[in-house]
Design an enzyme around this catalytic site. Structure first.
Site, PDB file in Angstrom:
ATOM      1  N   SER A   7       3.277   6.871  -3.982  1.00 13.68           N
ATOM      2  CA  SER A   7       3.608   7.673  -2.960  1.00 13.68           C
ATOM      3  C   SER A   7       3.856   8.383  -3.574  1.00 13.68           C
ATOM      4  CB  SER A   7       5.418   7.139  -2.455  1.00 13.68           C
ATOM      5  OG  SER A   7       5.975   8.762  -1.867  1.00 13.68           O
ATOM      6  N   TYR A  23      13.219   4.506  -5.454  1.00 14.19           N
ATOM      7  CA  TYR A  23      12.258   4.639  -4.608  1.00 14.19           C
ATOM      8  C   TYR A  23      11.546   5.476  -5.147  1.00 14.19           C
ATOM      9  CZ  TYR A  23       8.495   5.157  -0.986  1.00 14.19           C
ATOM     10  OH  TYR A  23       7.831   5.156  -0.320  1.00 14.19           O
TER      11      TYR A  23
END
Length: 306
Positions: A185, A198
């Site tokens: 990501s 995350y």
């Protein structure tokens, strides 16, 4: 002294221009992919007969399964959602005629890899897509405000990529060819407040991918981190698509055109452009309390409307 300062500014100016030129060169692979080499239609099939996709029941994993089948690959789908995988498998088999194998596994657990490895025996695996992942909570929040599911998240986002790569890279090394796509990501490219664990997990995936590419590129193996910004998936609550937020299918189609263009890719031109902008914002701005409070305020307003 004046001459020395002039020379220093000239050197600094040249270094800045060189850095800008390298940035433009890197960006050109999204604008003019043909200049960087077009992959032949047989490229993916030449790597092996099977592609393994984790988190394949929905979202980006589903899109990779369908698109790689369209490009001639047999598919191994791995996820915990058996019914979703069965529907996708039926769609792939009916529309492409390719073979599909389903393995049900929960990547938040650790005792699954022996079973997966046994199921993959005897398959000539040319492609691995380490896609499975999870957010700690449906909405951005401070670390202590969110649920205590750290172990599950690390197993799903970090351990899965390491274990699956270890299982499949061995045979790729023997055959001296293969492609591993680790879906990371853009939030892993900088320490991202409100997504702390995350962001850290995706930073691991990106760094892991780049290091492995350096180790195994001489063995004929491509290992690439894919670092998107917005993609509309069930994990992100299926936001409306726009110029930045891509549908899973559109993002995957474009990202597969860049698999041979370096150890990291944003996957599409829109995300590459956004990355250029965000990477030039000073980190102290992103980390400021006011920015975080503003983001939380916007999120709370959105939740209240829902």
């Amino acid at each position: 002294m004046e001459l020395l300062l002039q020379q220093l500014f000239i050197v600094l100016g040249l270094l800045f221009c060189l850095r800008l030129a390298l940035k433009c060169l890197g960006f050109s692979k999204y604008l003019f992919p043909r200049l960087w080499g077009v992959l032949p239609p047989s490229f993916f099939q030449s790597l092996g007969k099977w592609a393994v996709v984790t988190g394949a029941g929905d979202g980006i994993g589903k899109a990779y399964s369908i698109e790689l089948a369209n490009r001639g690959m047999n598919i191994v789908m791995i996820s915990r959602t058996l019914e979703k995988m069965q529907r996708v498998a039926m769609e792939i088999e009916q529309t492409t005629g390719r073979n599909v194998k389903i393995i049900q596994a929960d990547f938040t657990k650790n005792k699954i890899y022996e079973h997966i490895e046994e199921c993959l025996k005897e398959l000539e695996i040319g492609i691995l897509v380490n896609n499975v992942g999870m957010l700690p909570s449906p909405h951005p929040c401070c670390f202590l405000t969110g649920p205590d599911n750290d172990e599950s998240l690390i197993n799903c986002n970090v351990t899965s990529a390491v274990k699956m790569t270890r299982i499949i890279l061995k045979q790729m090394k023997q055959r001296r060819k293969g492609l591993i796509l680790n879906i990371s990501s853009a939030f892993g490219s900088f320490p991202c407040p409100l997504y702390a664990i995350y962001s850290a997990s995706k930073a691991f995936v990106t760094t892991f991918s780049k290091a492995l590419q350096a180790e195994y590129k001489s063995k004929g193996i491509i290992i690439q981190a894919v670092t998107p910004y917005g993609v509309s998936t069930p994990m992100t609550k299926n936001p409306s698509t726009n110029i930045i937020t891509k549908s899973s299918r559109d993002f995957v189609r474009e990202s597969l055109n860049h698999v041979a263009q370096g150890s990291e890719t944003f996957g599409c031109i829109a995300h590459a452009a956004l990355g250029c902008i965000i990477n030039h914002i000073p980190l102290w701005v992103i980390h400021s309390t006011r920015v975080q409070e503003f983001c939380l305020h916007i999120i709370n307003r959105k939740q209240n409307k829902e």
